[in-house]
Enzyme design. Structure first.
Site, PDB file in Angstrom:
ATOM      1  N   HIS A  49      68.161   6.540 -24.312  1.00 32.35           N
ATOM      2  CA  HIS A  49      67.227   7.297 -24.120  1.00 32.35           C
ATOM      3  C   HIS A  49      65.828   6.631 -23.757  1.00 32.35           C
ATOM      4  CE1 HIS A  49      69.199  10.374 -26.611  1.00 32.35           C
ATOM      5  NE2 HIS A  49      68.240  11.246 -26.362  1.00 32.35           N
ATOM      6  N   LYS A  57      62.488  16.752 -35.820  1.00 33.23           N
ATOM      7  CA  LYS A  57      61.752  16.152 -35.006  1.00 33.23           C
ATOM      8  C   LYS A  57      61.039  17.520 -34.362  1.00 33.23           C
ATOM      9  CE  LYS A  57      63.322  11.655 -33.539  1.00 33.23           C
ATOM     10  NZ  LYS A  57      63.430  11.019 -32.132  1.00 33.23           N
ATOM     11  N   GLU A 116      62.144   7.936 -39.244  1.00 32.75           N
ATOM     12  CA  GLU A 116      62.677   6.836 -37.934  1.00 32.75           C
ATOM     13  C   GLU A 116      61.884   5.449 -38.030  1.00 32.75           C
ATOM     14  OE1 GLU A 116      62.602   7.169 -33.336  1.00 32.75           O
ATOM     15  OE2 GLU A 116      62.164   8.786 -34.405  1.00 32.75           O
ATOM     16  N   ARG A 148      48.581  24.651 -41.375  1.00 30.59           N
ATOM     17  CA  ARG A 148      49.143  23.467 -41.745  1.00 30.59           C
ATOM     18  C   ARG A 148      50.679  23.402 -42.362  1.00 30.59           C
ATOM     19  NH1 ARG A 148      44.028  23.475 -44.676  1.00 30.59           N
ATOM     20  NH2 ARG A 148      42.648  22.331 -43.433  1.00 30.59           N
ATOM     21  N   ASN A 183      68.953   6.804 -30.429  1.00 28.88           N
ATOM     22  CA  ASN A 183      68.047   6.788 -29.095  1.00 28.88           C
ATOM     23  C   ASN A 183      68.860   5.945 -27.930  1.00 28.88           C
ATOM     24  OD1 ASN A 183      65.948   8.149 -29.905  1.00 28.88           O
ATOM     25  ND2 ASN A 183      65.004   6.294 -31.038  1.00 28.88           N
ATOM     26  N   ARG A 240      67.486   5.066 -37.985  1.00 26.94           N
ATOM     27  CA  ARG A 240      67.483   6.551 -36.919  1.00 26.94           C
ATOM     28  C   ARG A 240      67.412   6.054 -35.188  1.00 26.94           C
ATOM     29  NH1 ARG A 240      64.224  11.959 -38.338  1.00 26.94           N
ATOM     30  NH2 ARG A 240      64.564  13.010 -36.651  1.00 26.94           N
ATOM     31  N   HIS A 261      67.254  16.292 -19.342  1.00 28.19           N
ATOM     32  CA  HIS A 261      67.456  15.304 -20.418  1.00 28.19           C
ATOM     33  C   HIS A 261      69.042  14.652 -20.641  1.00 28.19           C
ATOM     34  CE1 HIS A 261      66.422  13.334 -24.296  1.00 28.19           C
ATOM     35  NE2 HIS A 261      67.299  13.792 -24.784  1.00 28.19           N
ATOM     36  N   HIS A 306      64.311   8.230 -20.569  1.00 26.01           N
ATOM     37  CA  HIS A 306      62.989   8.790 -20.517  1.00 26.01           C
ATOM     38  C   HIS A 306      62.237   8.394 -19.003  1.00 26.01           C
ATOM     39  CE1 HIS A 306      62.495  10.056 -24.724  1.00 26.01           C
ATOM     40  NE2 HIS A 306      63.114  10.850 -24.375  1.00 26.01           N
ATOM     41  N   GLU A 345      74.846  14.109 -25.167  1.00 28.61           N
ATOM     42  CA  GLU A 345      74.580  13.818 -26.417  1.00 28.61           C
ATOM     43  C   GLU A 345      75.795  13.892 -27.549  1.00 28.61           C
ATOM     44  OE1 GLU A 345      71.429  13.090 -27.364  1.00 28.61           O
ATOM     45  OE2 GLU A 345      70.222  14.046 -25.848  1.00 28.61           O
ATOM     46  N   LYS A 365      74.552  13.299 -37.488  1.00 25.67           N
ATOM     47  CA  LYS A 365      73.354  12.918 -37.225  1.00 25.67           C
ATOM     48  C   LYS A 365      72.722  13.127 -38.638  1.00 25.67           C
ATOM     49  CE  LYS A 365      69.107  14.214 -34.764  1.00 25.67           C
ATOM     50  NZ  LYS A 365      68.316  14.726 -33.709  1.00 25.67           N
TER      51      LYS A 365
HETATM   52  N1  LIG Z   1      63.656  17.817 -31.699  1.00 24.81           N
HETATM   53  C1  LIG Z   1      65.046  17.078 -31.461  1.00 24.81           C
HETATM   54  O1  LIG Z   1      65.306  16.321 -32.405  1.00 24.81           O
HETATM   55  C2  LIG Z   1      65.201  16.937 -29.900  1.00 24.81           C
HETATM   56  C3  LIG Z   1      66.607  16.351 -29.779  1.00 24.81           C
HETATM   57  C4  LIG Z   1      67.104  16.504 -28.554  1.00 24.81           C
HETATM   58  C5  LIG Z   1      66.496  17.015 -27.356  1.00 24.81           C
HETATM   59  N2  LIG Z   1      64.960  17.371 -27.743  1.00 24.81           N
HETATM   60  C6  LIG Z   1      64.433  18.177 -26.700  1.00 24.81           C
HETATM   61  O2  LIG Z   1      64.979  19.240 -26.119  1.00 24.81           O
HETATM   62  C7  LIG Z   1      64.642  19.489 -24.802  1.00 24.81           C
HETATM   63  C8  LIG Z   1      65.910  19.528 -23.938  1.00 24.81           C
HETATM   64  O3  LIG Z   1      66.564  20.812 -24.625  1.00 24.81           O
HETATM   65  P1  LIG Z   1      67.538  21.623 -23.869  1.00 24.81           P
HETATM   66  O4  LIG Z   1      68.650  21.108 -23.214  1.00 24.81           O
HETATM   67  O5  LIG Z   1      68.210  22.605 -24.679  1.00 24.81           O
HETATM   68  O6  LIG Z   1      66.471  22.169 -22.788  1.00 24.81           O
HETATM   69  P2  LIG Z   1      65.902  23.757 -22.531  1.00 24.81           P
HETATM   70  O7  LIG Z   1      65.216  24.117 -23.978  1.00 24.81           O
HETATM   71  O8  LIG Z   1      64.867  23.482 -21.331  1.00 24.81           O
HETATM   72  O9  LIG Z   1      67.030  24.590 -22.168  1.00 24.81           O
HETATM   73  C9  LIG Z   1      67.706  24.411 -20.957  1.00 24.81           C
HETATM   74  C10 LIG Z   1      67.864  25.675 -19.818  1.00 24.81           C
HETATM   75  O10 LIG Z   1      68.686  26.553 -20.469  1.00 24.81           O
HETATM   76  C11 LIG Z   1      68.042  27.857 -20.709  1.00 24.81           C
HETATM   77  N3  LIG Z   1      68.870  28.489 -21.738  1.00 24.81           N
HETATM   78  C12 LIG Z   1      69.004  28.195 -23.029  1.00 24.81           C
HETATM   79  N4  LIG Z   1      69.791  28.719 -23.795  1.00 24.81           N
HETATM   80  C13 LIG Z   1      70.373  29.612 -22.832  1.00 24.81           C
HETATM   81  C14 LIG Z   1      71.571  30.811 -22.937  1.00 24.81           C
HETATM   82  N5  LIG Z   1      71.986  30.480 -24.028  1.00 24.81           N
HETATM   83  N6  LIG Z   1      71.847  31.236 -21.660  1.00 24.81           N
HETATM   84  C15 LIG Z   1      71.572  30.918 -20.694  1.00 24.81           C
HETATM   85  N7  LIG Z   1      70.287  29.771 -20.422  1.00 24.81           N
HETATM   86  C16 LIG Z   1      69.699  29.102 -21.580  1.00 24.81           C
HETATM   87  C17 LIG Z   1      66.970  27.533 -20.735  1.00 24.81           C
HETATM   88  O11 LIG Z   1      65.749  28.746 -20.559  1.00 24.81           O
HETATM   89  C18 LIG Z   1      66.476  26.490 -19.800  1.00 24.81           C
HETATM   90  O12 LIG Z   1      66.379  26.808 -18.608  1.00 24.81           O
HETATM   91  C19 LIG Z   1      63.782  18.389 -24.470  1.00 24.81           C
HETATM   92  O13 LIG Z   1      62.463  18.758 -24.245  1.00 24.81           O
HETATM   93  C20 LIG Z   1      64.126  17.317 -25.378  1.00 24.81           C
HETATM   94  O14 LIG Z   1      62.924  16.437 -25.567  1.00 24.81           O
HETATM   95  C21 LIG Z   1      64.691  17.622 -29.053  1.00 24.81           C
HETATM   96 ZN   LIG Z   2      68.259  13.387 -26.379  1.00 24.97          ZN
END
Ligand SMILES: NC(=O)c1ccc[n+]([C@@H]2O[C@H](COP(=O)([O-])OP(=O)(O)OC[C@H]3O[C@@H](n4cnc5c(N)ncnc54)[C@H](O)[C@@H]3O)[C@@H](O)[C@H]2O)c1
Ligand SMILES: [Zn+2]
Ligand SMILES: NC(=O)c1ccc[n+]([C@@H]2O[C@H](COP(=O)([O-])OP(=O)(O)OC[C@H]3O[C@@H](n4cnc5c(N)ncnc54)[C@H](O)[C@@H]3O)[C@@H](O)[C@H]2O)c1
Ligand SMILES: [Zn+2]
Lengths: 359, 359
Positions: B247, B142, B236, B120, B244, B240, B264, B251, B184, B226
């Site tokens: 988005h 999130k 949210e 938990r 989006n 907030r 993304h 999506h 972003e 942010k």
């Molecule tokens: N929690 C939140 O507030 C929030 C906000 C925005 C997006 N997200 C989520 O984040 C995800 C997208 O994140 P992302 O764009 O970081 O994708 P990701 O985590 O898939 O990373 C993108 C790619 O880069 C590689 N990578 C990461 N760091 C690296 C580095 N330093 N050197 C070389 N390769 C590297 C990863 O292995 C992957 O192949 C989505 O699932 C989205 O829903 C969450």
């Molecule tokens: Zn986003």
């Protein structure tokens, strides 16, 4: 006659309504016409109470659908949790939907965790239908599922918007399940309230006979006691640990024998006696108090001897994996007299083994 | 030089540290000798950064182990989440253990949700290694996993105890991923800050060239923007929602083409232009502003045309299932000028379809 207890926690506050035939009444659900709900229940409870609840809600303009999962602690799993989430998604439920858990602690825990996780949290109503869930899971906002490597290891703290305790549901509850609930009731007396323990000694038969006044008083009082503990400590850092009397020992029994062979309350019954033995071995509890506890448990038709097919050594690995354990140190709640407990750290393993052997 | 941003939310508050070579420094992790951590990362990042982090932590007396999951959005699943939980249990991690997410948004989201659910809730540290995760998931708490029926549909609001943004990690990030992060970044300019949008028009090449001063200023400013939005609205309900922008459209692209084909940020790039078209069709945005947005996205090497193999009609079912939708009504964030957006309810479906067709 209905009793209402208001549970006031931090920013959130919600009512627990206790009474007869509450599934046929609307107001205590705190719902509004036009809202959508998903009712989660199981295969045993669905034929008994699901249609009554659906009819009443639809009559008041609430749009309902339902998901019926298999019955049993062994289905308190990621898969069952996922099936509730899948139903929510497949039926296009939004963040404004409300999830109702209709059932015992298993349904309450798994549905509560689903409500906490669906779109990062939707509203949630508990309708606990076992005595155990009425006196225990109604208050505190703990939700959880099991993992093959440990019970209740995955979950969330998540408060309901309302709890509806329909005493009439207890009429169909098997006797063994009723007794299991009484184990938690007796626990409250031991840890917090010597007068309530006295009351239980006087009224245990009324409870077993489902006397409505006795039940209503008892459940209200247990929820009140738990609410006090939880309010003092919402995320279980400290004080709340006292509610775990008997549970560290008990979980070992449940885990070793496979969830569902021993009921939770039965394991807690034996676990409380083991904790009492630990206290006695540490010179902190009289034999007379142990006898009083044991006699009340017997009258409540609960087991008071450990399962013979389980070796004494097999308890420890489970106990060390217990959530209540801090960095590998054994932490146990032990009674020091009826109505009072202490949380003790670093208890010697030999004392734990002897406590188990003595029960 | 390090920049530290303090994110103050309700009862919780945590620092975001931004700088070079932070994986080789200890203090900003807010850990202590003797603590146990599990590092969750993926197969791509592990060979690049895992050993550096482990060596540094062990040198300071922190006991580490790690779990390496497959790389990719398509592994942001219940199964991957469960594998992190299983590692925690199998290695006897207690509630005092800390989970470190080393990776992009996928690792951050799935590990964050695992941290929220393990017993938990255990402590959690974010080490975001993509630009997107540094400017976005670092703030707001999130966490989520995907479900076959919808992206990010299962999760929790859960705050880290500390966020460590090591700019040096960006050197190994593929160009396409860097650009996705810039989508972003540009979003913040459009929704909240016209001066920042101007700054971006001037410094977009510095960012693409990984100029440390430009990156550091930009990431700090994005996190700050942010944090302001999130502080005003932690769960949210309302404000907030402006985050989006793009988005809901985006999506639909990600879901229809299968997570991972379009990044993304790429989907958000096109989605923001669709939202801009919606605003224009509603008479709320000038063509000049649309051109400025489009040009900046092009310079950031982002796509500005919708995927041609996806039909216009196929967007709607995904958009209606989106979390941001309230009781079946389409709710969209649309820009009304650079630096300002509005949240609009009940937008006509024909306008949505035309917005998509125009991009
Ligand atoms: N929690 C939140 O507030 C929030 C906000 C925005 C997006 N997200 C989520 O984040 C995800 C997208 O994140 P992302 O764009 O970081 O994708 P990701 O985590 O898939 O990373 C993108 C790619 O880069 C590689 N990578 C990461 N760091 C690296 C580095 N330093 N050197 C070389 N390769 C590297 C990863 O292995 C992957 O192949 C989505 O699932 C989205 O829903 C969450
Ligand atoms: Zn986003
Ligand atoms: N969340 C909490 O704070 C909390 C507290 C205590 C226990 N729990 C959990 O609760 C679970 C045990 O709860 P439980 O004892 O209610 O078990 P349970 O939910 O399995 O119910 C016991 C049995 O009674 C049946 N049943 C339920 N209501 C009935 C009724 N009215 N008539 C006939 N049959 C009925 C059920 O189908 C089941 O077969 C455990 O998983 C435990 O971990 C949670
Ligand atoms: Zn219990």
């Amino acid at each position: 006659m209905q009793k209402i207890l208001n549970v006031a926690l931090a920013k959130r506050s919600y009512p627990i309504t206790i009474g007869e035939n509450l599934l046929s009444g609307f107001q205590h659900f705190k719902l509004q016409a036009g809202q959508r709900v998903l009712i989660a229940t199981n295969e045993t409870i669905a034929p008994l109470y699901l249609q009554t609840l659906i009819d009443m809600l639809e009559k008041h303009g609430v749009k309902t659908d339902s998901v019926v999962v298999p019955d049993g602690e062994k289905y308190k799993t990621i898969e069952t949790w996922n099936s509730i989430l899948t139903t929510l998604l497949a039926n296009n439920h939004t963040r404004s939907s409300i999830l109702i858990a209709l059932g015992g602690g298993v349904i309450g825990d798994v549905a509560g965790f689903a409500a906490s996780a669906y779109q990062r949290g939707i509203k949630f109503i508990q309708v606990p239908t076992t005595l155990l869930s009425q006196v225990d899971s109604s208050v505190g906002g703990k939700t959880a599922i099991n993992h093959p490597l440990g019970k209740n290891m995955i979950g969330a703290f998540y408060q309901p918007q309302s709890v509806v305790i329909d005493l009439s549901c207890l009429k169909t509850l098997p006797q063994r399940e009723l007794s299991a609930g009484l184990a938690e009731v007796i626990k409250y007396g031991i840890i917090l309230d010597t007068k309530f323990f006295d009351w239980l000694e006087e009224h245990i038969n009324d409870l077993l006979n489902l006397d409505v006044n006795a039940l209503s008083y008892c459940i209200y009082h247990c929820c009140e006691l738990k609410a006090q503990v939880v309010a003092a400590d919402e995320t279980e850092q400290n004080m709340r640990a006292i509610l775990n009397l008997g549970h560290t020992y008990g979980h070992a029994i449940e885990a070793e024998l496979g969830y569902g062979n021993w009921l939770h309350g039965e394991a807690v019954s034996v676990g409380m006696l083991m904790a009492a033995q630990t206290a006695k071995l540490l010179g902190k509890l009289d034999q007379t108090d142990i006898e009083r506890i044991k006699n009340l448990l017997i009258r409540a038709k609960l087991p008071v001897n450990r399962p013979k097919k389980m070796s004494i050594e097999s308890y420890l690995p489970h106990m060390l994996r217990d959530k209540k354990v801090l960095s590998g140190q054994l932490r146990l709640v032990v009674p020091t007299k009826i109505g009072h407990v202490e949380v003790m750290d670093g208890i010697d393993k030999s004392i734990v083994l002897e406590s188990i052997a003595n029960v």
